[in-house]
Design a protein around this motif. Structure first.
Motif, PDB file in Angstrom:
ATOM      1  N   TRP A   1       0.825  -1.205   0.000  1.00 36.53           N
ATOM      2  CA  TRP A   1       0.000   0.000   0.000  1.00 36.53           C
ATOM      3  C   TRP A   1       0.865   1.264   0.000  1.00 36.53           C
ATOM      4  O   TRP A   1       2.053   1.220   0.305  1.00 36.53           O
ATOM      5  CB  TRP A   1      -0.965   0.003   1.180  1.00 36.53           C
TER       6      TRP A   1
ATOM      7  N   HIS B   1       5.425   4.981   0.393  1.00 36.61           N
ATOM      8  CA  HIS B   1       5.176   3.600  -0.041  1.00 36.61           C
ATOM      9  C   HIS B   1       6.078   2.625   0.722  1.00 36.61           C
ATOM     10  O   HIS B   1       7.190   2.333   0.293  1.00 36.61           O
ATOM     11  CB  HIS B   1       5.452   3.517  -1.549  1.00 36.61           C
TER      12      HIS B   1
ATOM     13  N   LEU C   1      -7.043   3.400   2.424  1.00 35.33           N
ATOM     14  CA  LEU C   1      -7.913   4.006   1.415  1.00 35.33           C
ATOM     15  C   LEU C   1      -8.622   5.230   1.968  1.00 35.33           C
ATOM     16  O   LEU C   1      -8.847   6.206   1.240  1.00 35.33           O
ATOM     17  CB  LEU C   1      -8.928   2.979   0.910  1.00 35.33           C
TER      18      LEU C   1
ATOM     19  N   THR D   1      -3.597   3.784  -1.749  1.00 29.04           N
ATOM     20  CA  THR D   1      -3.855   2.715  -2.709  1.00 29.04           C
ATOM     21  C   THR D   1      -3.512   1.377  -2.080  1.00 29.04           C
ATOM     22  O   THR D   1      -2.639   1.289  -1.214  1.00 29.04           O
ATOM     23  CB  THR D   1      -3.030   2.901  -4.000  1.00 29.04           C
TER      24      THR D   1
ATOM     25  N   ALA E   1       0.923  -0.386  -4.898  1.00 33.74           N
ATOM     26  CA  ALA E   1       1.680   0.718  -5.483  1.00 33.74           C
ATOM     27  C   ALA E   1       2.736   0.278  -6.475  1.00 33.74           C
ATOM     28  O   ALA E   1       3.219   1.101  -7.257  1.00 33.74           O
ATOM     29  CB  ALA E   1       2.347   1.547  -4.380  1.00 33.74           C
TER      30      ALA E   1
ATOM     31  N   LEU F   1      -9.191  -4.985  -4.763  1.00 32.08           N
ATOM     32  CA  LEU F   1      -9.291  -4.000  -5.840  1.00 32.08           C
ATOM     33  C   LEU F   1     -10.650  -3.300  -5.865  1.00 32.08           C
ATOM     34  O   LEU F   1     -10.713  -2.074  -6.023  1.00 32.08           O
ATOM     35  CB  LEU F   1      -8.992  -4.664  -7.182  1.00 32.08           C
TER      36      LEU F   1
ATOM     37  N   GLN G   1     -11.088  -0.113  -3.844  1.00 39.35           N
ATOM     38  CA  GLN G   1     -10.473   1.131  -4.314  1.00 39.35           C
ATOM     39  C   GLN G   1     -11.172   1.695  -5.545  1.00 39.35           C
ATOM     40  O   GLN G   1     -11.318   2.910  -5.677  1.00 39.35           O
ATOM     41  CB  GLN G   1      -8.994   0.904  -4.616  1.00 39.35           C
ATOM     42  N   LEU G   2     -11.587   0.814  -6.448  1.00 41.50           N
ATOM     43  CA  LEU G   2     -12.184   1.281  -7.700  1.00 41.50           C
ATOM     44  C   LEU G   2     -13.698   1.408  -7.557  1.00 41.50           C
ATOM     45  O   LEU G   2     -14.349   0.587  -6.902  1.00 41.50           O
ATOM     46  CB  LEU G   2     -11.864   0.298  -8.828  1.00 41.50           C
TER      47      LEU G   2
END
Length: 467
Positions: free
Chosen positions: A350, A386, A414, A419, A422, A434, A437-438
């Motif tokens: 992340w 990161h 988040l 993210t 990364a 996923l 996040q999306l």
């Protein structure tokens, strides 16, 4: 007329298949067959046959994936490792053409022989391939200055699932409003697509001038807070254009990770350190490395001044890189002991906006503690916000607990504008996160792209999307 190229023979020998069943993720998936083509034409022939038969194909390089992206238990693992040549290098244009199986270290040395630099530098550059780096848009320490792999790829030759070949190049125009922005540069569809949209056959890379000299600084700190405060200040100074502070990397190692790195080289310095920062400055021409600005900044954050290390010359810089690489390599070795019992290493990927890194790490450690687990080492590209937290699961029960802790951490990350992944990609291990996040619209657009380019879904099943 030359005879048509036939597809490479499929190897079904159990011992060979077993050799392609593991990567750095800790997963084990034995493929039904392995193919080892030695040319682009052979890859195309294999894809045509696989597409006609509906046989899954998962492309693989050196299989250093942390997320299970290069292994599969369905269909064929397509090993591109023998396609490893530098096809052309143009010093004047600062470009090179390379096959996907070339090791990144070899690519870098080929460029350096002409006074040029291929900038992306995953820690595993001596073990990972260019094709794999493109597939997951790898970055590394120098991404702080140079970005990830994507901006350094000028062109791609890609085979689609049905064997059609696309020749893609970056658009040369400076203005373009024709159509939706996502279709302006198709090359970007494939960089970071984790083998789900096509197979890279060849790449044209952008090269940069090689620095005249590089100076590395190893900076031990008495606390994690002082080290992370220094990193945030150094990044802010660089962004503000402060003279003498222009790092190409800002790497962080916590106390456990630093102990591994120090023990690897038999070092005895920095015994009082609870965190370690490594940075590099480049010099061009006759310029002297600007160490005074760095030392002043470090002293303002309580650096253990007597234990500061300066790395100059290629041999010493290589030693510093080996120290850094020793951390994940050692943790991988330790994790391998528990695979037979159903355990493995769990590594996070992340990232958060860099000014919030300290806050995020403190929260992540607190979350882990509530689940009764703790990282065995935290390190990574702190200048980009990161880090990598690594956990060792001894058995399936502990693995489940760690994954619940990671799930809670990612949800918090988040909420901080971060993210879930990364640089290592999504692969098979992170696809559950996923959709967190999306948006549904973003995920649907990805699925539509996959359907348009691979309607039978034969490429890298299980990567990014559920199979």
């Amino acid at each position: 007329m030359s005879p048509p190229v036939t597809a490479p023979a499929l190897v079904t020998d159990p011992a060979i298949r077993e050799g392609f069943a593991q990567d750095a993720s800790g997963l084990r998936l034995v493929p039904e067959a392995v193919a080892r083509p030695d040319s682009a034409d052979a890859v195309v022939a294999l894809l045509r046959e696989a597409h006609a038969a509906g046989t899954p194909v998962t492309a693989a390089g050196a299989q250093t994936s942390y997320v299970g992206g290069s292994i599969a238990d369905r269909g064929i693992v397509l090993s591109l490792r023998t396609m490893d040549r530098v096809l052309d290098l143009d010093p004047a244009a600062r470009t090179m053409r390379v096959q996907p199986g070339a090791l990144l270290g070899d690519v870098k040395r080929a460029a350096a022989a002409h006074g040029l630099l291929f900038a992306p530098d995953p820690t595993s550059e001596e073990e990972s391939t260019l094709g794999g780096s493109i597939a997951c848009n790898s970055s590394g320490a120098r991404s702080l200055k140079y970005g990830a792999t994507r901006p350094h790829v000028l062109g791609l030759t890609v085979a689609l699932a049905d064997g059609r070949v696309l020749e893609l190049r970056r658009p040369a125009m400076e203005k373009n409003v024709a159509g939706y922005a996502p279709v302006h540069d198709l090359l970007d569809w494939f960089v970071g697509s984790e083998g789900t949209l096509g197979v890279v056959l060849e790449a044209e890379l952008r090269l940069l001038p090689l620095p005249t000299a590089v100076t590395g600084l190893g900076l031990p700190f008495p606390t994690a807070a002082s080290a992370l405060g220094f990193i945030a200040a150094a990044r802010a100074a660089r962004d503000a254009g402060v003279a003498g502070v222009n790092p190409r990397c800002l790497e962080y190692l916590d106390e456990q990770a630093f102990a591994i790195a120090r023990d690897f080289v038999g070092g005895t310095w920095g015994q009082d350190a609870r965190a370690y920062v490594y940075t590099e400055e480049e010099s061009f021409g006759d310029a002297e490395p600007p160490l005074d600005a760095w030392l002043a900044l470090a002293e303002a954050h309580d650096v253990l001044a007597d234990d500061i290390q300066v790395f100059e010359g290629e041999a010493n810089l290589h030693q510093a890189r080996r120290m850094r690489h020793a951390v994940p390599a050692t943790l991988n070795e330790r994790a391998a002991r528990f695979r037979a019992q159903g355990g493995r290493k769990v590594s996070t990927d992340w990232a958060v906006p860099y000014p919030r890194l300290r806050e995020a790490l403190e929260a992540a450690n607190a979350i882990a503690a509530t689940f009764g687990v703790a990282p065995v080492g935290t390190f990574g590209h702190a200048g980009n916000g990161h880090p990598h937290q690594h956990f060792l699961a001894h058995d399936p029960h502990e693995l489940e607990t760690i994954e619940r802790a990671v799930d809670a951490t990612l949800r918090h990350v988040l909420s901080m504008g971060g993210t879930v992944a990364a640089e290592h990609g999504i692969g098979k291990l992170k696809r559950r996160w996923l959709p967190l996040q999306l948006s549904p619209e973003q995920f649907a657009l990805m699925q539509a792209t996959k359907l348009a380019l691979d309607p039978k879904g034969i490429l890298a099943p299980g990567n990014v999307f559920a199979p």
